[in-house]
Scaffold this motif. Structure first.
Motif, PDB file in Angstrom:
ATOM      1  N   VAL A   1       0.839  -1.204   0.000  1.00 49.70           N
ATOM      2  CA  VAL A   1       0.000   0.000   0.000  1.00 49.70           C
ATOM      3  C   VAL A   1       0.873   1.252   0.000  1.00 49.70           C
ATOM      4  CG1 VAL A   1      -1.672   1.328   1.352  1.00 49.70           C
ATOM      5  CG2 VAL A   1      -1.948  -1.140   1.102  1.00 49.70           C
ATOM      6  N   ILE A   2       1.914   1.241   0.806  1.00 50.05           N
ATOM      7  CA  ILE A   2       2.822   2.391   0.879  1.00 50.05           C
ATOM      8  C   ILE A   2       3.527   2.594  -0.458  1.00 50.05           C
ATOM      9  CG2 ILE A   2       4.944   3.258   1.944  1.00 50.05           C
ATOM     10  CD1 ILE A   2       4.002   1.767   4.509  1.00 50.05           C
ATOM     11  N   ALA A   3       3.910   1.489  -1.098  1.00 49.21           N
ATOM     12  CA  ALA A   3       4.635   1.579  -2.364  1.00 49.21           C
ATOM     13  C   ALA A   3       3.817   2.256  -3.457  1.00 49.21           C
ATOM     14  CB  ALA A   3       5.064   0.187  -2.819  1.00 49.21           C
ATOM     15  N   GLN A   4       2.490   2.127  -3.376  1.00 51.45           N
ATOM     16  CA  GLN A   4       1.655   2.743  -4.415  1.00 51.45           C
ATOM     17  C   GLN A   4       1.277   4.179  -4.074  1.00 51.45           C
ATOM     18  OE1 GLN A   4      -1.870   0.276  -4.663  1.00 51.45           O
ATOM     19  NE2 GLN A   4      -2.976   1.539  -3.195  1.00 51.45           N
ATOM     20  N   GLY A   5       1.832   4.712  -2.999  1.00 53.57           N
ATOM     21  CA  GLY A   5       1.537   6.087  -2.619  1.00 53.57           C
ATOM     22  C   GLY A   5       0.104   6.224  -2.129  1.00 53.57           C
ATOM     23  N   LEU A   6      -0.583   7.259  -2.570  1.00 50.02           N
ATOM     24  CA  LEU A   6      -1.958   7.487  -2.124  1.00 50.02           C
ATOM     25  C   LEU A   6      -2.990   7.091  -3.175  1.00 50.02           C
ATOM     26  CD1 LEU A   6      -1.581  10.807  -0.105  1.00 50.02           C
ATOM     27  CD2 LEU A   6      -2.067   8.527   0.782  1.00 50.02           C
ATOM     28  N   LYS A   7      -2.591   6.200  -4.076  1.00 47.56           N
ATOM     29  CA  LYS A   7      -3.604   5.618  -4.964  1.00 47.56           C
ATOM     30  C   LYS A   7      -4.578   4.815  -4.100  1.00 47.56           C
ATOM     31  CE  LYS A   7      -0.466   5.102  -8.908  1.00 47.56           C
ATOM     32  NZ  LYS A   7       0.239   4.129  -9.791  1.00 47.56           N
ATOM     33  N   PRO A   8      -5.859   4.784  -4.461  1.00 45.27           N
ATOM     34  CA  PRO A   8      -6.832   4.093  -3.606  1.00 45.27           C
ATOM     35  C   PRO A   8      -6.511   2.615  -3.418  1.00 45.27           C
ATOM     36  CG  PRO A   8      -7.941   5.462  -5.242  1.00 45.27           C
ATOM     37  CD  PRO A   8      -6.487   5.445  -5.616  1.00 45.27           C
ATOM     38  N   TRP A   9      -6.626   2.185  -2.179  1.00 38.97           N
ATOM     39  CA  TRP A   9      -6.545   0.756  -1.863  1.00 38.97           C
ATOM     40  C   TRP A   9      -7.976   0.257  -1.797  1.00 38.97           C
ATOM     41  CZ3 TRP A   9      -5.515  -1.510   3.637  1.00 38.97           C
ATOM     42  CH2 TRP A   9      -5.487  -2.912   3.561  1.00 38.97           C
ATOM     43  N   ARG A  10      -8.375  -0.580  -2.737  1.00 32.69           N
ATOM     44  CA  ARG A  10      -9.768  -1.017  -2.852  1.00 32.69           C
ATOM     45  C   ARG A  10      -9.915  -2.477  -2.461  1.00 32.69           C
ATOM     46  NH1 ARG A  10      -9.176   2.251  -7.667  1.00 32.69           N
ATOM     47  NH2 ARG A  10     -10.489   4.123  -7.500  1.00 32.69           N
ATOM     48  N   MET A  11     -10.993  -2.753  -1.729  1.00 33.51           N
ATOM     49  CA  MET A  11     -11.336  -4.126  -1.388  1.00 33.51           C
ATOM     50  C   MET A  11     -12.753  -4.131  -0.828  1.00 33.51           C
ATOM     51  SD  MET A  11      -9.524  -5.080   2.216  1.00 33.51           S
ATOM     52  CE  MET A  11     -10.458  -4.729   3.696  1.00 33.51           C
ATOM     53  N   GLY A  12     -13.296  -5.312  -0.566  1.00 29.92           N
ATOM     54  CA  GLY A  12     -14.615  -5.416   0.035  1.00 29.92           C
ATOM     55  C   GLY A  12     -15.559  -6.276  -0.767  1.00 29.92           C
ATOM     56  N   GLY A  13     -16.831  -6.253  -0.328  1.00 29.38           N
ATOM     57  CA  GLY A  13     -17.840  -7.145  -0.890  1.00 29.38           C
ATOM     58  C   GLY A  13     -18.725  -6.555  -1.955  1.00 29.38           C
ATOM     59  N   GLY A  14     -18.474  -5.310  -2.372  1.00 31.14           N
ATOM     60  CA  GLY A  14     -19.234  -4.721  -3.460  1.00 31.14           C
ATOM     61  C   GLY A  14     -20.450  -3.906  -3.048  1.00 31.14           C
ATOM     62  N   GLY A  15     -20.665  -3.724  -1.739  1.00 32.95           N
ATOM     63  CA  GLY A  15     -21.810  -2.952  -1.262  1.00 32.95           C
ATOM     64  C   GLY A  15     -21.489  -1.480  -1.102  1.00 32.95           C
ATOM     65  N   ASP A  16     -22.120  -0.853  -0.114  1.00 33.69           N
ATOM     66  CA  ASP A  16     -21.920   0.577   0.137  1.00 33.69           C
ATOM     67  C   ASP A  16     -20.436   0.881   0.350  1.00 33.69           C
ATOM     68  OD1 ASP A  16     -24.625   0.946  -0.032  1.00 33.69           O
ATOM     69  OD2 ASP A  16     -24.958   0.890   2.146  1.00 33.69           O
ATOM     70  N   VAL A  17     -19.987   1.984  -0.250  1.00 34.66           N
ATOM     71  CA  VAL A  17     -18.565   2.338  -0.215  1.00 34.66           C
ATOM     72  C   VAL A  17     -18.255   3.273   0.945  1.00 34.66           C
ATOM     73  CG1 VAL A  17     -16.709   3.522  -1.457  1.00 34.66           C
ATOM     74  CG2 VAL A  17     -18.239   1.969  -2.682  1.00 34.66           C
ATOM     75  N   THR A  18     -17.168   2.989   1.611  1.00 33.99           N
ATOM     76  CA  THR A  18     -16.607   3.876   2.626  1.00 33.99           C
ATOM     77  C   THR A  18     -15.247   4.349   2.134  1.00 33.99           C
ATOM     78  OG1 THR A  18     -17.695   2.675   4.430  1.00 33.99           O
ATOM     79  CG2 THR A  18     -15.840   4.097   5.018  1.00 33.99           C
ATOM     80  N   LYS A  19     -15.045   5.661   2.152  1.00 35.93           N
ATOM     81  CA  LYS A  19     -13.751   6.222   1.747  1.00 35.93           C
ATOM     82  C   LYS A  19     -13.108   6.906   2.944  1.00 35.93           C
ATOM     83  CE  LYS A  19     -15.049   7.099  -3.086  1.00 35.93           C
ATOM     84  NZ  LYS A  19     -15.113   8.114  -4.176  1.00 35.93           N
ATOM     85  N   PHE A  20     -11.835   6.692   3.112  1.00 35.70           N
ATOM     86  CA  PHE A  20     -11.140   7.357   4.208  1.00 35.70           C
ATOM     87  C   PHE A  20      -9.655   7.503   3.893  1.00 35.70           C
ATOM     88  CE2 PHE A  20     -11.667   2.880   5.193  1.00 35.70           C
ATOM     89  CZ  PHE A  20     -10.393   2.455   5.488  1.00 35.70           C
ATOM     90  N   VAL A  21      -9.045   8.454   4.565  1.00 40.09           N
ATOM     91  CA  VAL A  21      -7.617   8.707   4.450  1.00 40.09           C
ATOM     92  C   VAL A  21      -7.004   8.497   5.829  1.00 40.09           C
ATOM     93  CG1 VAL A  21      -5.832  10.403   3.893  1.00 40.09           C
ATOM     94  CG2 VAL A  21      -7.976  10.373   2.590  1.00 40.09           C
ATOM     95  N   CYS A  22      -5.900   7.797   5.876  1.00 42.48           N
ATOM     96  CA  CYS A  22      -5.257   7.497   7.157  1.00 42.48           C
ATOM     97  C   CYS A  22      -3.898   8.188   7.245  1.00 42.48           C
ATOM     98  CB  CYS A  22      -5.066   5.995   7.316  1.00 42.48           C
ATOM     99  SG  CYS A  22      -6.610   5.075   7.187  1.00 42.48           S
TER     100      CYS A  22
END
Length: 331
Positions: free
Chosen positions: A105-126
Motif C-alpha cells: 500500500v505504501i509503495a503505491q503512494g496514495l492511490k486508492p486501496w480497494r477491497m470489500g464485498g461490493g456494497g456501500d462504499v466507505t472512503k477514508f484517508v489514514c
C-alpha cells in the motif's frame, strides 16, 4: 496566551498521510498498530499517533479492549496512544490484516486501496504523527485511548478536509514539495483535532487539556512554558494572571492535581532530558537553560525524576536506531 502552541513549539512532530482506502461493504480490517507503522516510517520514534478521516460512507472502529465508536462522513477518529484497532462496515466478515498489506500500500503512494464485498462504499484517508513523548506527554497523557471529532462542524475542519481531498487527488502527479505538503497537512490535522477536542470537553472535565482551556490556568501554563528558566514564584504567576495566590494554587491543583511549582519543576526536567538527548551542550549549560542555578542542583532533581543521573540518561538516549522508510506520497 495559547499554551498548546507554546508546548508544540518545542515538540518535534513528524507525520504523513499513508493510505487512501475505498472499501465496499462488507469489509473489516485489522488496522496496523503504532509499532507496525513505526517500523515502516519512523523506527526511531518513541510514540506514534494514528488517525483516520472518513470522507464518505460510514464505518466503525473498535479497540482490543472492546471500546467501539460509530463513524460517519466527516468524522476524524484519533488513536493517540497507538492501540491496535479494527475498522469495518456491514455484516461480520473475516478481518484483513493490513500490516501484511502495508508495504504494498505504501509503495503505491496514495492511490486508492480497494477491497470489500461490493456494497456501500466507505472512503477514508489514514495518517500518522510521530512525536517525542518526553515533551508531548503533557497533553498526550490527558487523551483517551480513542476519540472522534466531527470536523465538518468547524470551519477549520472543512478547510482541512478539502485540502486533504485535493492532496490525495493530486498524489499521482509528481509535484515539487508534494511530500512536504502532505507531512504538514498531517501535522495540521493533529493540531486542529486537538483544538476541537479541547473545545468540546465537558465543563466538569479536569486534567491538562481542561486546564489549558481555562483562562487563568491556561495563561499560567503558557507563562511557564514560554519562559521555563525564569525564576517564577507563585506570587509572580498570580500577579501576571490577575488572581490571588490562594485562588491560583487551588484552581491549578483542581485541574492538574499538583501545585504550579511542582509542575514547573517537572517541565524543566523534561526540557533538560530532551536537550540531553538532542544536543551536545554540557550538563551545566542545560541546567542554566532550564532554570537551575547550579549543575549540582539540576543533577539531584534530575535523578529524583528519572532515577539515573544526566550523563547516563544522555548515553542511553544516543543509542543508534534504524533508518525510516519514506512516507507520504510514496515517490
Amino acid at each position: 496566551m495559547d499554551v498548546l502552541s507554546e508546548v508544540l513549539k518545542g515538540v518535534k512532530l513528524r507525520g504523513a498521510l499513508f493510505y487512501n482506502g475505498e472499501f465496499s461493504a462488507p469489509w473489516c480490517v485489522n488496522a496496523s498498530s503504532a509499532r507496525a507503522l513505526a517500523r515502516q516510517f519512523a523506527p526511531d520514534a518513541e510514540h506514534v499517533i494514528i488517525f483516520h478521516l472518513l470522507t464518505e460512507g460510514c464505518a466503525f472502529v473498535r479497540l482490543e479492549s472492546g471500546e467501539r465508536e460509530a463513524l460517519a462522513a466527516g468524522d476524524l477518529v484519533m488513536i493517540p496512544h497507538g492501540d491496535c484497532h479494527v475498522m469495518g462496515n456491514g455484516p461480520s466478515v473475516e478481518a484483513v490484516n493490513d500490516s501484511e498489506q502495508l508495504a504494498g500500500v505504501i509503495a503505491q503512494g496514495l492511490k486508492p486501496w480497494r477491497m470489500g464485498g461490493g456494497g456501500d462504499v466507505t472512503k477514508f484517508v489514514c495518517g500518522y504523527m510521530a512525536c517525542d513523548p518526553q515533551l508531548s506527554n503533557v497533553f498526550l497523557g490527558g487523551l483517551p485511548t480513542l476519540f472522534k471529532v466531527s470536523i465538518r462542524n468547524y470551519a477549520s475542519g472543512k478547510w482541512l478536509e478539502n485540502s486533504i481531498r485535493f492532496s490525495v487527488e493530486q498524489a499521482d502527479r509528481v509535484r515539487a514539495g508534494g511530500e512536504a505538503v502532505l507531512a504538514k497537512l498531517s501535522e495540521l490535522v493533529f493540531i486542529e483535532t486537538l483544538r476541537m477536542y479541547i473545545a468540546q470537553l465537558p465543563a466538569e472535565q479536569t486534567g491538562w487539556l481542561a486546564g489549558a482551556r481555562d483562562s487563568e490556568i491556561g495563561k499560567t501554563l503558557a507563562l511557564m512554558h514560554r519562559e521555563p528558566a525564569r525564576p517564577w514564584t507563585l506570587a509572580e504567576l498570580a500577579k501576571q494572571v490577575g488572581i490571588s495566590r490562594s485562588v491560583l494554587a487551588e484552581r491549578f491543583r483542581h485541574y492538574l492535581s499538583e501545585s504550579p511549582m511542582a509542575y514547573l519543576t517537572r517541565w524543566r526536567l523534561q526540557l533538560g532530558a530532551d536537550m540531553l538527548g538532542s544536543t551536545n551542550q554540557s550538563v551545566a549549560q542545560i541546567a542554566g537553560k532550564v532554570g537551575y542555578e547550579s549543575e549540582a542542583a539540576f543533577n539531584r532533581a534530575f535523578k529524583r525524576e528519572f532515577a539515573i543521573p544526566p550523563p547516563r540518561f544522555r548515553a542511553k538516549s544516543r543509542v543508534p536506531r534504524p533508518k525510516a522508510a519514506r512516507a507520504g506520497a510514496g515517490r
